[in-house]
Design an enzyme around this catalytic site. Structure first.
Site, PDB file in Angstrom:
ATOM      1  N   SER A 143      34.515  38.978  27.229  1.00  0.00           N
ATOM      2  CA  SER A 143      33.756  38.760  28.453  1.00  0.00           C
ATOM      3  C   SER A 143      34.497  39.206  29.707  1.00  0.00           C
ATOM      4  O   SER A 143      35.728  39.213  29.756  1.00  0.00           O
ATOM      5  CB  SER A 143      33.417  37.266  28.572  1.00  0.00           C
ATOM      6  OG  SER A 143      34.587  36.487  28.420  1.00  0.00           O
TER       7      SER A 143
ATOM      8  N   GLN B 218      35.914  38.006  32.855  1.00  0.00           N
ATOM      9  CA  GLN B 218      36.391  36.639  33.009  1.00  0.00           C
ATOM     10  C   GLN B 218      37.547  36.536  33.995  1.00  0.00           C
ATOM     11  O   GLN B 218      38.183  37.535  34.344  1.00  0.00           O
ATOM     12  CB  GLN B 218      36.852  36.098  31.653  1.00  0.00           C
ATOM     13  CG  GLN B 218      37.992  36.892  31.028  1.00  0.00           C
ATOM     14  CD  GLN B 218      38.316  36.398  29.625  1.00  0.00           C
ATOM     15  OE1 GLN B 218      39.258  35.643  29.454  1.00  0.00           O
ATOM     16  NE2 GLN B 218      37.537  36.832  28.633  1.00  0.00           N
TER      17      GLN B 218
ATOM     18  N   HIS C  41      40.742  33.280  34.840  1.00  0.00           N
ATOM     19  CA  HIS C  41      41.291  31.985  34.466  1.00  0.00           C
ATOM     20  C   HIS C  41      41.652  31.218  35.737  1.00  0.00           C
ATOM     21  O   HIS C  41      42.236  31.800  36.662  1.00  0.00           O
ATOM     22  CB  HIS C  41      42.529  32.158  33.596  1.00  0.00           C
ATOM     23  CG  HIS C  41      42.275  32.957  32.357  1.00  0.00           C
ATOM     24  ND1 HIS C  41      41.332  32.602  31.430  1.00  0.00           N
ATOM     25  CD2 HIS C  41      42.830  34.112  31.912  1.00  0.00           C
ATOM     26  CE1 HIS C  41      41.324  33.497  30.456  1.00  0.00           C
ATOM     27  NE2 HIS C  41      42.215  34.420  30.726  1.00  0.00           N
TER      28      HIS C  41
ATOM     29  N   LYS D  22      45.859  29.125  32.945  1.00  0.00           N
ATOM     30  CA  LYS D  22      45.967  29.996  31.782  1.00  0.00           C
ATOM     31  C   LYS D  22      46.381  31.415  32.180  1.00  0.00           C
ATOM     32  O   LYS D  22      45.692  32.386  31.856  1.00  0.00           O
ATOM     33  CB  LYS D  22      44.635  30.030  31.022  1.00  0.00           C
ATOM     34  CG  LYS D  22      44.738  30.627  29.617  1.00  0.00           C
ATOM     35  CD  LYS D  22      43.355  30.865  29.044  1.00  0.00           C
ATOM     36  CE  LYS D  22      43.451  31.571  27.706  1.00  0.00           C
ATOM     37  NZ  LYS D  22      42.172  32.076  27.215  1.00  0.00           N
TER      38      LYS D  22
ATOM     39  N   GLU E 145      48.191  34.798  31.471  1.00  0.00           N
ATOM     40  CA  GLU E 145      48.421  35.333  30.129  1.00  0.00           C
ATOM     41  C   GLU E 145      48.993  36.739  30.176  1.00  0.00           C
ATOM     42  O   GLU E 145      48.814  37.492  31.132  1.00  0.00           O
ATOM     43  CB  GLU E 145      47.135  35.298  29.295  1.00  0.00           C
ATOM     44  CG  GLU E 145      45.988  36.106  29.853  1.00  0.00           C
ATOM     45  CD  GLU E 145      44.676  35.866  29.102  1.00  0.00           C
ATOM     46  OE1 GLU E 145      44.499  34.781  28.518  1.00  0.00           O
ATOM     47  OE2 GLU E 145      43.833  36.775  29.121  1.00  0.00           O
TER      48      GLU E 145
ATOM     49  N   HIS F 131      39.228  40.378  34.450  1.00  0.00           N
ATOM     50  CA  HIS F 131      39.651  41.235  33.360  1.00  0.00           C
ATOM     51  C   HIS F 131      38.689  41.111  32.184  1.00  0.00           C
ATOM     52  O   HIS F 131      37.882  40.187  32.108  1.00  0.00           O
ATOM     53  CB  HIS F 131      41.076  40.897  32.900  1.00  0.00           C
ATOM     54  CG  HIS F 131      41.236  39.499  32.368  1.00  0.00           C
ATOM     55  ND1 HIS F 131      41.344  38.404  33.189  1.00  0.00           N
ATOM     56  CD2 HIS F 131      41.291  39.013  31.096  1.00  0.00           C
ATOM     57  CE1 HIS F 131      41.483  37.311  32.450  1.00  0.00           C
ATOM     58  NE2 HIS F 131      41.435  37.652  31.184  1.00  0.00           N
TER      59      HIS F 131
ATOM     60  N   ARG G 253      33.583  32.740  32.560  1.00  0.00           N
ATOM     61  CA  ARG G 253      32.950  33.990  32.135  1.00  0.00           C
ATOM     62  C   ARG G 253      31.749  34.330  33.011  1.00  0.00           C
ATOM     63  O   ARG G 253      31.081  33.450  33.533  1.00  0.00           O
ATOM     64  CB  ARG G 253      32.484  33.881  30.678  1.00  0.00           C
ATOM     65  CG  ARG G 253      33.604  33.594  29.686  1.00  0.00           C
ATOM     66  CD  ARG G 253      33.041  33.413  28.274  1.00  0.00           C
ATOM     67  NE  ARG G 253      34.095  33.180  27.300  1.00  0.00           N
ATOM     68  CZ  ARG G 253      34.578  31.989  26.994  1.00  0.00           C
ATOM     69  NH1 ARG G 253      34.079  30.913  27.587  1.00  0.00           N
ATOM     70  NH2 ARG G 253      35.539  31.859  26.107  1.00  0.00           N
TER      71      ARG G 253
ATOM     72  N   LYS H 155      28.322  33.774  25.338  1.00  0.00           N
ATOM     73  CA  LYS H 155      28.720  32.408  25.688  1.00  0.00           C
ATOM     74  C   LYS H 155      28.237  32.051  27.097  1.00  0.00           C
ATOM     75  O   LYS H 155      27.701  32.883  27.833  1.00  0.00           O
ATOM     76  CB  LYS H 155      30.245  32.270  25.601  1.00  0.00           C
ATOM     77  CG  LYS H 155      30.793  32.445  24.193  1.00  0.00           C
ATOM     78  CD  LYS H 155      32.306  32.228  24.160  1.00  0.00           C
ATOM     79  CE  LYS H 155      32.854  32.358  22.757  1.00  0.00           C
ATOM     80  NZ  LYS H 155      34.321  32.141  22.702  1.00  0.00           N
TER      81      LYS H 155
END
Length: 406
Positions: free
Chosen positions: A95, A97, A99, A122, A124, A251, A270, A276
């Site tokens: 997706s 998205q 964080h 989150k 990453e 991203h 998302r 989702k």
């Protein structure tokens, strides 16, 4: 001790034997049964409640084991892992998205605990294992402006005046424009995309961006997220290259296999390219509208000890939660030493064979798919005896980030 990772079968994962995750899982878990028609998307290594690793010898969850002796396992300042270690095998796009940062994660978890599963941030890191494609961060504003001006269909959807503002307007102009895109009316969006697709299909020599449009439309027909390719940088990573995604950076991973490490969280906001739940307004509120060149998104590792660890490079993000070391020991090297983090570490072997010989403990065989948790009490150095296997020995190591100041 050896671990069994938790396999996730999300729809976007590569199928059956094509999945690097499946290959690792088959080597890691003697009970694993591969289904050639099933997607194998993620392998989780850690103690997150949504996918805890199991201790191979006993079946106990890693988190429970850590809690029985947190000081010996993670040192005096921790009682659970601060990171979640993963491998991803991507067949079709994840997706669009972002964080949330820590403060937003706390709020979102309190308001919507069924959607945002924990109160942690989150950030990453993704390290390519194969050729890997991702969207990451907004393009420079002038670049977005030029791409949008090429398409009368986008001008009709978004408005010429809003696009024109982007030529000189920076973040605020982009905020207005991207908000308009994400709030597009379904019928107008479908008309825009179908007209663009017809033009692209008629081209004798489509560009790489045209081909990406075609692929995303095949997987997510008429999804608003596919028009983000004109707004976000599209990066092609070679094995060993990496990107780091701090809070609120937009991203989407597109294709390929990667090592991923993040703060111990599963919070994702998302807004496209997904079946989702889409939380569009939250994403638009949180997202960073900074525009920057694609080259600036590549995240570079460092060699911390070139004299003693010439074959190790470490990816060190700007947060304390995690760092990842990549060790590639070439054939012909008989022994090698890697460092154990102050809070222990998790090792994942991706190639070759070796024996790990912790002081005062029996050696542990390391080969493809082996996952090992190394407690803090094991000491600061881990000796590897490299075995001849016809290939270099490759191991990834997740640990807390002890390399930056708090």
């Amino acid at each position: 001790m050896e671990l069994i990772g938790s396999v996730k079968n999300y729809d976007w994962g590569k199928l059956g034997q094509e999945s690097f995750v499946a290959k690792l899982a088959a080597a890691n878990d003697g009970q694993f049964e591969l289904d050639v028609n099933k997607p194998y998307a993620e392998l989780w290594m850690g103690d997150h409640c949504s996918g805890p690793s199991l201790i191979s010898a006993t079946g106990e969850e890693l988190g429970s084991f850590i809690q029985r002796d947190p000081v010996g396992n993670l040192g005096p300042d921790a009682c659970k892992l601060s990171y979640l270690f993963k491998v991803l095998s991507i067949r079709k796009a994840l997706s669009i998205q972002v964080h949330p940062d820590k403060s937003e994660a706390v709020k979102l978890h309190a308001q919507y605990p069924d959607i945002y599963k924990d109160p942690n941030h989150k950030p990453e890191l993704a390290i390519a294992l194969t050729d890997f494609q991702a969207m990451c961060g907004f393009r420079p504003y002038g670049e977005i402006y030029s791409l949008l001006k090429e398409w009368p269909e986008l001008e009709a959807l978004l408005g010429k005046d809003k696009i024109q503002k982007l030529e000189t307007g920076g973040e605020e102009a982009l905020r207005e424009l991207y908000t308009s895109l994400m709030h597009s009316k379904p019928k107008e969006l479908e008309t825009c995309i179908s007209q663009m697709l017809a033009k692209i299909n008629a081209k004798s020599d489509p560009t790489s961006l045209d081909q990406l449009f075609q692929q995303l439309h095949k997987d997510f027909p008429n999804d608003v997220g596919l028009l983000s390719i004109y707004f976000l940088n599209v990066l092609s990573l070679k094995p060993g290259q990496a990107i780091y995604l701090s809070a609120n950076v937009p991203h989407a991973y597109l294709t390929g296999d990667c090592i991923e490490c993040m703060a111990c969280s599963d919070n994702v906001v998302r807004a496209g390219l997904t079946p989702k739940f889409k939380d569009v307004d939250t994403l638009l509120r949180l997202i960073s509208y900074e525009g920057a060149a694609a080259e600036s998104k590549f995240f570079q590792p460092v060699q911390l000890d070139p004299a003693r660890q010439a074959h190790t490079r470490t990816f060190i993000p700007s947060v304390k939660d995690f760092a990842v070391a990549e060790t590639r020991v070439p054939q012909g090297v008989g022994e090698y030493t890697i460092s154990n983090g102050a809070n222990g570490c998790i090792l994942l072997v991706c190639s070759g064979r070796a024996k790990l010989t912790p002081v005062g403990m029996d050696p542990i065989g390391l080969e493809f798919g082996k996952i090992v948790f190394v407690p803090a009490r094991t000491g600061s150095e881990l000796r590897l005896v490299i075995e001849e296997s016809g290939s270099e020995f490759i191991v990834y190591q997740a640990m807390t980030n002890d390399f930056i100041e708090q």
